[in-house]
Scaffold this motif. Structure first.
Motif, PDB file in Angstrom:
ATOM      1  N   LEU A   1      60.509  80.014  53.731  1.00 27.69           N
ATOM      2  CA  LEU A   1      60.229  80.383  55.116  1.00 27.69           C
ATOM      3  C   LEU A   1      60.171  81.901  55.265  1.00 27.69           C
ATOM      4  O   LEU A   1      61.119  82.605  54.928  1.00 27.69           O
ATOM      5  N   GLN A   2      59.049  82.386  55.786  1.00 23.93           N
ATOM      6  CA  GLN A   2      58.868  83.815  55.987  1.00 23.93           C
ATOM      7  C   GLN A   2      59.056  84.217  57.441  1.00 23.93           C
ATOM      8  O   GLN A   2      59.239  85.389  57.756  1.00 23.93           O
ATOM      9  N   SER A   3      58.994  83.232  58.325  1.00 31.02           N
ATOM     10  CA  SER A   3      59.177  83.494  59.749  1.00 31.02           C
ATOM     11  C   SER A   3      59.547  82.200  60.445  1.00 31.02           C
ATOM     12  O   SER A   3      59.408  81.106  59.883  1.00 31.02           O
ATOM     13  N   LEU A   4      60.026  82.334  61.684  1.00 30.15           N
ATOM     14  CA  LEU A   4      60.361  81.186  62.518  1.00 30.15           C
ATOM     15  C   LEU A   4      59.632  81.321  63.846  1.00 30.15           C
ATOM     16  O   LEU A   4      59.560  82.425  64.404  1.00 30.15           O
ATOM     17  N   PRO A   5      59.091  80.218  64.382  1.00 33.24           N
ATOM     18  CA  PRO A   5      58.385  80.305  65.663  1.00 33.24           C
ATOM     19  C   PRO A   5      59.350  80.571  66.816  1.00 33.24           C
ATOM     20  O   PRO A   5      60.512  80.166  66.772  1.00 33.24           O
ATOM     21  N   HIS A   6      58.853  81.229  67.846  1.00 30.78           N
ATOM     22  CA  HIS A   6      59.650  81.421  69.059  1.00 30.78           C
ATOM     23  C   HIS A   6      60.043  80.063  69.631  1.00 30.78           C
ATOM     24  O   HIS A   6      59.215  79.170  69.756  1.00 30.78           O
TER      25      HIS A   6
ATOM     26  N   ARG B   1      62.471  87.810  57.090  1.00 31.05           N
ATOM     27  CA  ARG B   1      62.646  89.250  57.290  1.00 31.05           C
ATOM     28  C   ARG B   1      63.198  89.552  58.680  1.00 31.05           C
ATOM     29  O   ARG B   1      63.810  90.592  58.904  1.00 31.05           O
ATOM     30  N   ARG B   2      62.966  88.640  59.590  1.00 28.75           N
ATOM     31  CA  ARG B   2      63.431  88.813  60.971  1.00 28.75           C
ATOM     32  C   ARG B   2      63.433  87.454  61.655  1.00 28.75           C
ATOM     33  O   ARG B   2      62.914  86.487  61.113  1.00 28.75           O
ATOM     34  N   VAL B   3      64.034  87.368  62.831  1.00 26.51           N
ATOM     35  CA  VAL B   3      63.970  86.159  63.651  1.00 26.51           C
ATOM     36  C   VAL B   3      63.513  86.571  65.047  1.00 26.51           C
ATOM     37  O   VAL B   3      63.759  87.703  65.474  1.00 26.51           O
ATOM     38  N   PRO B   4      62.843  85.671  65.767  1.00 27.50           N
ATOM     39  CA  PRO B   4      62.415  86.008  67.132  1.00 27.50           C
ATOM     40  C   PRO B   4      63.616  86.257  68.041  1.00 27.50           C
ATOM     41  O   PRO B   4      64.664  85.640  67.878  1.00 27.50           O
ATOM     42  N   GLU B   5      63.454  87.142  68.988  1.00 26.12           N
ATOM     43  CA  GLU B   5      64.537  87.422  69.922  1.00 26.12           C
ATOM     44  C   GLU B   5      64.893  86.172  70.712  1.00 26.12           C
ATOM     45  O   GLU B   5      64.025  85.451  71.201  1.00 26.12           O
TER      46      GLU B   5
ATOM     47  N   CYS C   1      62.472  97.320  64.218  1.00 25.36           N
ATOM     48  CA  CYS C   1      63.219  97.159  65.470  1.00 25.36           C
ATOM     49  C   CYS C   1      63.537  95.701  65.751  1.00 25.36           C
ATOM     50  O   CYS C   1      64.476  95.400  66.494  1.00 25.36           O
ATOM     51  N   ASP C   2      62.787  94.773  65.157  1.00 19.74           N
ATOM     52  CA  ASP C   2      63.019  93.348  65.386  1.00 19.74           C
ATOM     53  C   ASP C   2      64.374  92.886  64.878  1.00 19.74           C
ATOM     54  O   ASP C   2      64.838  91.806  65.248  1.00 19.74           O
ATOM     55  N   ILE C   3      65.019  93.675  64.025  1.00 18.78           N
ATOM     56  CA  ILE C   3      66.302  93.271  63.452  1.00 18.78           C
ATOM     57  C   ILE C   3      67.441  93.444  64.457  1.00 18.78           C
ATOM     58  O   ILE C   3      68.541  92.900  64.259  1.00 18.78           O
ATOM     59  N   LEU C   4      67.195  94.162  65.547  1.00 18.35           N
ATOM     60  CA  LEU C   4      68.270  94.488  66.480  1.00 18.35           C
ATOM     61  C   LEU C   4      68.862  93.253  67.147  1.00 18.35           C
ATOM     62  O   LEU C   4      70.071  93.186  67.379  1.00 18.35           O
ATOM     63  N   TYR C   5      68.018  92.257  67.471  1.00 19.22           N
ATOM     64  CA  TYR C   5      68.548  91.040  68.087  1.00 19.22           C
ATOM     65  C   TYR C   5      69.501  90.333  67.138  1.00 19.22           C
ATOM     66  O   TYR C   5      70.614  89.948  67.528  1.00 19.22           O
ATOM     67  N   LEU C   6      69.080  90.148  65.883  1.00 16.26           N
ATOM     68  CA  LEU C   6      69.925  89.458  64.910  1.00 16.26           C
ATOM     69  C   LEU C   6      71.229  90.210  64.696  1.00 16.26           C
ATOM     70  O   LEU C   6      72.310  89.606  64.631  1.00 16.26           O
ATOM     71  N   SER C   7      71.150  91.523  64.590  1.00 15.49           N
ATOM     72  CA  SER C   7      72.343  92.334  64.381  1.00 15.49           C
ATOM     73  C   SER C   7      73.333  92.164  65.534  1.00 15.49           C
ATOM     74  O   SER C   7      74.533  91.946  65.326  1.00 15.49           O
ATOM     75  N   GLN C   8      72.819  92.231  66.749  1.00 14.39           N
ATOM     76  CA  GLN C   8      73.687  92.083  67.919  1.00 14.39           C
ATOM     77  C   GLN C   8      74.259  90.677  68.005  1.00 14.39           C
ATOM     78  O   GLN C   8      75.439  90.490  68.334  1.00 14.39           O
ATOM     79  N   TRP C   9      73.439  89.668  67.678  1.00 10.89           N
ATOM     80  CA  TRP C   9      73.914  88.282  67.751  1.00 10.89           C
ATOM     81  C   TRP C   9      75.033  88.039  66.733  1.00 10.89           C
ATOM     82  O   TRP C   9      76.026  87.379  67.045  1.00 10.89           O
TER      83      TRP C   9
END
Length: 320
Positions: A138-143, A163-167, A191-199
């Motif tokens: 898996l390279q991405s996940l749908p919103h 590499r990232r997950v949707p906010e 910048c997309d990593i910020l949601y995962l980091s905060q979560w």
């Protein structure tokens, strides 16, 4: 009389046919059946059998050679509470393949070749408590892919290529107690990593790095480094130019994102300019005052000049 006899005969044939279809002593080719557990286990298959008992509770299709699924492969198995597709060769899942599994409690999809998921693939699985997606590609996940899974307790996403997950992707998982995210390619320069980091910072007790349940948010690390994802913030060096929220960046056109980033940077430089202007005025004031006192200008003149708005000069002096 013959008409009634024929009707009764037809009724019994239909009844016996229904009983036979639910007969647990007869199992699909390549499968074994356990009537006590209402469980079917199949091996050596390339396709899902179409004559599996309709009242089956468990269907184990792990470690077969399934490379694709029919969109209706499980539509008649509405009683399933467990479905295992571990260790196959699935590269994709057809939309709607799980739509009729409204009683499903556990879904195993680990050790396949899945690169992506349809956006609403899990929407009908509102009773699901366990979802295993680890060891795929898996390279991405749908919103919103997990939005309907409000009963989900355990989610495994480890050992993929994320590499990232949707906010907001985890925000609907109100029952979640365990999630594994380690061994992915988390891109901490985006910048997309910020949601995962905060979560992760807010849900550290849910982040597991072993089957024993050892809690360690630092097990989720940035690609190419050993830095923990949960330590990445907007204040970090390479995150300083991020918009206020990653959602703004994800939903805005590239030009808008560039404009927003420039605006943020401009705001950051304004305090420096203000400091520079204050220093300049301060030095000019001192110089101006020195000139005045060198020329022995009276204090009355000084106070008059200090009231001129354009000069903004304040001199606190003593008469020599």
């Amino acid at each position: 009389m013959e008409r009634w006899f024929s009707r009764i005969t037809m009724f019994w044939m239909l009844f016996l046919g229904e009983v036979q279809s639910q007969d647990w002593t007869k199992c699909s080719t390549g499968c074994t059946c356990d009537g006590n557990k209402m469980s079917v286990t199949c091996n050596g298959l390339k396709n899902v059998p179409n004559d599996i008992q309709k009242d089956a509770k468990e269907l184990r299709l792990e470690y077969n050679s399934l490379s694709k699924l029919s969109p209706t492969a499980f539509h008649s198995l509405t009683s399933l509470t467990l479905l295992s597709l571990d260790g196959n060769e699935l590269q994709t899942l057809p939309a709607g393949v799980f739509d009729h599994l409204v009683n499903l409690d556990k879904l195993y999809l680990r050790q396949n070749q899945l690169k992506s998921l349809p956006s609403k693939i899990f929407d009908s699985l509102t009773k699901l408590t366990l979802l295993r997606l680890e060891n795929n590609k898996l390279q991405s996940l749908p919103h919103g892919v997990f939005d309907k899974l409000t009963e989900l307790k355990t989610l495994y996403l480890r050992s993929n290529q994320l590499r990232r997950v949707p906010e907001g992707i985890f925000d609907s998982l109100s029952s979640l107690s365990t999630v594994r995210l380690d061994n992915n390619d988390w891109d901490c320069t985006s910048c997309d990593i910020l949601y995962l980091s905060q979560w992760i910072r807010g849900n550290g007790e849910k982040i597991k790095t072993s089957n024993a349940g050892y809690t360690d948010p630092d097990g989720v690390t940035c690609q190419g480094t050993m830095e923990s994802v949960n330590k990445i913030t907007k204040e970090n060096t390479f995150q300083a130019g991020c918009p206020t929220t990653t959602q703004q960046m994800a939903t805005s056109p590239a030009s808008t994102t560039t404009t927003e980033t420039m605006t943020v940077r401009e705001k950051q430089t304004k305090p420096r300019m203000k400091i520079f202007q204050e220093e300049l005025f301060s030095k000019a004031s001192i110089f101006f005052c020195q000139v005045i006192f060198t020329q022995h200008v009276s204090l009355v003149v000084i106070h008059i000049l200090a009231e001129i708005p354009l000069l903004h000069i304040v001199c606190v002096v003593r008469k020599p």
